[in-house]
Design a protein around this motif. Structure first.
Motif, PDB file in Angstrom:
ATOM      1  N   TYR A  23     128.728  42.276  60.467  1.00  0.00           N
ATOM      2  CA  TYR A  23     128.387  40.850  60.434  1.00  0.00           C
ATOM      3  C   TYR A  23     129.255  40.189  59.362  1.00  0.00           C
ATOM      4  O   TYR A  23     129.222  40.604  58.200  1.00  0.00           O
ATOM      5  CB  TYR A  23     126.914  40.765  60.066  1.00  0.00           C
ATOM      6  CG  TYR A  23     126.340  39.416  59.652  1.00  0.00           C
ATOM      7  CD1 TYR A  23     125.345  38.823  60.419  1.00  0.00           C
ATOM      8  CD2 TYR A  23     126.726  38.773  58.479  1.00  0.00           C
ATOM      9  CE1 TYR A  23     124.759  37.626  60.030  1.00  0.00           C
ATOM     10  CE2 TYR A  23     126.152  37.572  58.092  1.00  0.00           C
ATOM     11  CZ  TYR A  23     125.182  37.006  58.867  1.00  0.00           C
ATOM     12  OH  TYR A  23     124.605  35.821  58.482  1.00  0.00           O
ATOM     13  N   ASP A  82     123.728  29.813  61.400  1.00  0.00           N
ATOM     14  CA  ASP A  82     122.376  29.937  60.841  1.00  0.00           C
ATOM     15  C   ASP A  82     122.087  28.711  59.958  1.00  0.00           C
ATOM     16  O   ASP A  82     123.011  27.997  59.560  1.00  0.00           O
ATOM     17  CB  ASP A  82     122.322  31.234  60.011  1.00  0.00           C
ATOM     18  CG  ASP A  82     120.933  31.540  59.473  1.00  0.00           C
ATOM     19  OD1 ASP A  82     119.955  30.930  59.928  1.00  0.00           O
ATOM     20  OD2 ASP A  82     120.830  32.403  58.577  1.00  0.00           O
ATOM     21  N   LYS A  90     120.126  28.130  56.472  1.00  0.00           N
ATOM     22  CA  LYS A  90     119.427  28.850  55.395  1.00  0.00           C
ATOM     23  C   LYS A  90     118.405  27.983  54.663  1.00  0.00           C
ATOM     24  O   LYS A  90     117.416  28.496  54.137  1.00  0.00           O
ATOM     25  CB  LYS A  90     120.452  29.329  54.367  1.00  0.00           C
ATOM     26  CG  LYS A  90     121.431  30.350  54.908  1.00  0.00           C
ATOM     27  CD  LYS A  90     121.045  31.745  54.466  1.00  0.00           C
ATOM     28  CE  LYS A  90     121.838  32.822  55.164  1.00  0.00           C
ATOM     29  NZ  LYS A  90     123.283  32.639  55.079  1.00  0.00           N
ATOM     30  N   ASN A 114     127.706  41.877  56.228  1.00  0.00           N
ATOM     31  CA  ASN A 114     126.455  42.628  56.341  1.00  0.00           C
ATOM     32  C   ASN A 114     126.687  43.783  57.297  1.00  0.00           C
ATOM     33  O   ASN A 114     127.498  43.678  58.230  1.00  0.00           O
ATOM     34  CB  ASN A 114     125.326  41.729  56.846  1.00  0.00           C
ATOM     35  CG  ASN A 114     124.955  40.673  55.807  1.00  0.00           C
ATOM     36  OD1 ASN A 114     125.043  40.914  54.610  1.00  0.00           O
ATOM     37  ND2 ASN A 114     124.575  39.506  56.257  1.00  0.00           N
ATOM     38  N   GLY A 130     122.667  39.938  62.112  1.00  0.00           N
ATOM     39  CA  GLY A 130     122.021  38.890  61.317  1.00  0.00           C
ATOM     40  C   GLY A 130     120.640  38.587  61.882  1.00  0.00           C
ATOM     41  O   GLY A 130     120.348  38.860  63.039  1.00  0.00           O
ATOM     42  N   ASP A 131     119.816  38.023  61.043  1.00  0.00           N
ATOM     43  CA  ASP A 131     118.485  37.582  61.448  1.00  0.00           C
ATOM     44  C   ASP A 131     118.365  36.145  60.931  1.00  0.00           C
ATOM     45  O   ASP A 131     118.337  35.947  59.719  1.00  0.00           O
ATOM     46  CB  ASP A 131     117.429  38.490  60.796  1.00  0.00           C
ATOM     47  CG  ASP A 131     116.019  38.180  61.284  1.00  0.00           C
ATOM     48  OD1 ASP A 131     115.840  37.139  61.924  1.00  0.00           O
ATOM     49  OD2 ASP A 131     115.120  38.980  60.989  1.00  0.00           O
ATOM     50  N   PRO A 132     118.464  35.131  61.751  1.00  0.00           N
ATOM     51  CA  PRO A 132     118.148  35.066  63.184  1.00  0.00           C
ATOM     52  C   PRO A 132     119.298  35.260  64.182  1.00  0.00           C
ATOM     53  O   PRO A 132     119.047  35.205  65.390  1.00  0.00           O
ATOM     54  CB  PRO A 132     117.615  33.637  63.334  1.00  0.00           C
ATOM     55  CG  PRO A 132     118.344  32.846  62.308  1.00  0.00           C
ATOM     56  CD  PRO A 132     118.573  33.778  61.152  1.00  0.00           C
ATOM     57  N   GLU A 133     120.532  35.482  63.727  1.00  0.00           N
ATOM     58  CA  GLU A 133     121.654  35.477  64.676  1.00  0.00           C
ATOM     59  C   GLU A 133     121.482  36.498  65.800  1.00  0.00           C
ATOM     60  O   GLU A 133     121.987  36.309  66.916  1.00  0.00           O
ATOM     61  CB  GLU A 133     122.970  35.732  63.940  1.00  0.00           C
ATOM     62  CG  GLU A 133     123.383  34.618  62.975  1.00  0.00           C
ATOM     63  CD  GLU A 133     122.918  34.859  61.542  1.00  0.00           C
ATOM     64  OE1 GLU A 133     121.830  35.464  61.350  1.00  0.00           O
ATOM     65  OE2 GLU A 133     123.625  34.436  60.615  1.00  0.00           O
ATOM     66  N   ARG A 186     124.813  45.074  59.576  1.00  0.00           N
ATOM     67  CA  ARG A 186     123.775  45.037  60.626  1.00  0.00           C
ATOM     68  C   ARG A 186     123.829  43.673  61.293  1.00  0.00           C
ATOM     69  O   ARG A 186     124.585  42.804  60.867  1.00  0.00           O
ATOM     70  CB  ARG A 186     122.406  45.289  59.977  1.00  0.00           C
ATOM     71  CG  ARG A 186     122.275  44.653  58.565  1.00  0.00           C
ATOM     72  CD  ARG A 186     121.570  43.399  58.534  1.00  0.00           C
ATOM     73  NE  ARG A 186     121.573  42.742  57.234  1.00  0.00           N
ATOM     74  CZ  ARG A 186     121.553  41.440  57.088  1.00  0.00           C
ATOM     75  NH1 ARG A 186     121.580  40.653  58.132  1.00  0.00           N
ATOM     76  NH2 ARG A 186     121.543  40.868  55.898  1.00  0.00           N
ATOM     77  N   GLY A 231     115.843  33.237  54.242  1.00  0.00           N
ATOM     78  CA  GLY A 231     116.579  34.228  55.048  1.00  0.00           C
ATOM     79  C   GLY A 231     117.227  33.599  56.270  1.00  0.00           C
ATOM     80  O   GLY A 231     118.073  34.220  56.922  1.00  0.00           O
TER      81      GLY A 231
HETATM   82  N1  GLY Z   1     121.140  35.198  58.656  1.00  0.00           N
HETATM   83  C1  GLY Z   1     121.440  35.807  57.436  1.00  0.00           C
HETATM   84  C2  GLY Z   1     121.387  37.264  57.415  1.00  0.00           C
HETATM   85  O1  GLY Z   1     121.014  37.907  58.376  1.00  0.00           O
HETATM   86  O2  GLY Z   1     121.703  37.861  56.393  1.00  0.00           O
END
Ligand code: GLY
Length: 443
Positions: free
Chosen positions: A278, A217, A219, A293, A297-300, A295, A231
């Motif tokens: 994650y 990612d 950041k 995390n 990842g966003d954007p992963e 859940r 994010g």
């Molecule tokens: N890409 C960082 C997150 O989802 O926390």
């Protein structure tokens, strides 16, 4: 099968698309606080509930006879949404609150790693007294990261040498977290980890851990990895599941950290972790775990779910019932690059909501995949909010080709107050990262 997706971002749009690709008969429902047009189009019914409004979401799920819920963001998991749904007999892809503590509390995470001697942890201590935190920072032999213990929507972590100039600023920020009750008013002071960050995500059914391709990612808000943290502005993955700076041994080490953490969570909480785990890691001289995390990842998520070849609805159902194995999961052996369009000022002082135009057909013609994020569709028009707007993903044999596809596609999203990072996935940026890491490792 009736499936509910909770969350209204690009991650959840990618989840919804992957579920809809299932060869099974799937009826999709969604719960989100915004009006994401991508998710809305895929859904039979939508409730505009806040993602942490567990009562409203459970009522909606019961009303529609939902059999399986896939929970995208961390906040509902930390609010116990999986527990509430499970108590009503609805299967969940997403852990119960006790196991989600791995993200909900950074103190819980570090204590678990220490107690079960999980490799990759960092030197740390937690405080709810500002003077004690200051004394610890003064005595610490090196730079520190200051992290609120609880959730802060990705905005709480500050690091010396980055957002914090020196020890004085680190102490002042620790005091601010404690006195203003940020993230619960308790801080973790942690050794600063240097190097290149990478993400390893795994499907976990309580016992089986099935890893996905590694992703990196980005950041920082601006090109050249400059500016404030966000994010995540975009991400890439490589065709072999590794990254240009990540060896198979590094990947296996990170996976072992995840496996040991899953086992420790079961031992510590009595709960089996069922969902996506994650791991955010830093490769420097060694590999360190920055955070977990509970859940995708966003954007992963957009990288890995675009590459997923197998039946995602089946994967989610198997995770929920505890019967997942490697044979249920396969990814195409291609590279992916995800780029986000965001409002100018995103992360600090976002531009007010404004209309953007998204030429979906042209994006498809470029060979890219489009995921709507925190936007609202009103009367057929797309409006930005304060968070990320739209993601595009290019997939190809090489990162370079995938980047070119994503870059061409993103040109079909237009608006006065939006921007994206052109450099994500570009050879120059990757080479700069490689040489920085080599210098740090003395290679
Ligand atoms: N890409 C960082 C997150 O989802 O926390």
């Amino acid at each position: 099968m009736k499936v509910l997706v909770v969350g209204g971002g690009a991650r959840e749009h990618a989840i919804a698309e992957a579920i809809k690709r299932s060869p099974q008969q799937v009826e999709l429902y969604s719960a989100m606080s915004n009006a994401n047009p991508g998710i809305r189009r895929l859904s039979k019914a939508v409730t505009r509930a806040k993602e942490t409004d567990t009562e409203a979401i459970v009522d909606f799920a019961l009303k529609h006879g939902i059999e399986l819920a896939v929970i995208g963001p961390e906040a509902p998991l930390c609010a116990g949404l999986a527990d509430e749904l499970l108590s009503q007999g609805i299967a969940c892809m997403g852990p119960r609150k006790a196991a989600a503590m791995i993200e909900c509390s950074k103190e819980f995470c570090r204590n678990l790693m220490a107690k079960y001697r999980i490799p990759g942890s960092l030197r740390y201590a937690t405080f709810d007294d500002a003077q004690e935190a200051a004394d610890y920072i003064d005595a610490f032999p090196g730079e520190v990261a200051v992290k609120p213990v609880g959730l802060t929507g990705g905005k709480g972590v500050k690091v010396m040498g980055e957002q914090l100039r020196d020890r004085e600023e680190a102490k002042a920020y620790a005091r601010e977290v404690i006195e203003r009750g940020i993230g619960g008013g308790k801080v973790v002071i942690e050794e600063r980890a240097l190097g290149e960050e990478f993400t390893l995500q795994a499907f976990v059914d309580g016992r089986s851990v099935v890893a996905m391709p590694a992703v990196q990612d980005h950041k920082r808000a601006f090109e050249g990895d400059k500016g404030h943290n966000t994010g995540g502005m975009g991400s890439y993955s490589q065709s072999d599941g590794l990254l240009p700076f990540l060896t198979k041994e590094d990947y296996d080490f990170a996976l072992e950290v995840i496996r040991k953490t899953v086992a420790a969570l079961k031992e510590e909480t009595g709960e089996e972790y069922r969902g996506v785990l994650y791991g955010q890691f830093m490769k420097g001289k060694e590999i360190k775990l920055i955070e977990f995390n509970c859940r995708f990842g966003d954007p992963e998520a957009m990288n890995v779910l675009t590459l997923l070849e197998s039946d995602f609805a089946e994967i989610c159902a198997k995770i929920a019932e505890g019967s997942l194995s490697e044979k249920h999961v396969s990814f195409s052996k291609l590279a992916s690059v995800c780029k986000y369009v965001v409002p100018k000022g995103y992360g600090v002082n976002p531009a007010p909501p404004a209309r953007i135009s998204v030429d979906e057909e042209a994006i498809r013609r470029e060979g890219a995949v489009l995921y709507y994020a925190a936007v609202n569709e009103e009367n057929g028009e797309i409006y930005t909010t304060t968070s990320r707007s739209v993601a595009v993903v290019g997939v190809a044999e090489s990162i370079e080709e995938a980047e070119a596809i994503a870059e061409r596609a993103i040109g079909h999203i237009k608006g006065e107050h939006i921007y994206h990072r052109r450099d994500i996935g570009k050879r120059e940026l990757i080479e700069a990262k490689l040489s920085r890491l080599k210098a740090l490792r003395g290679e």
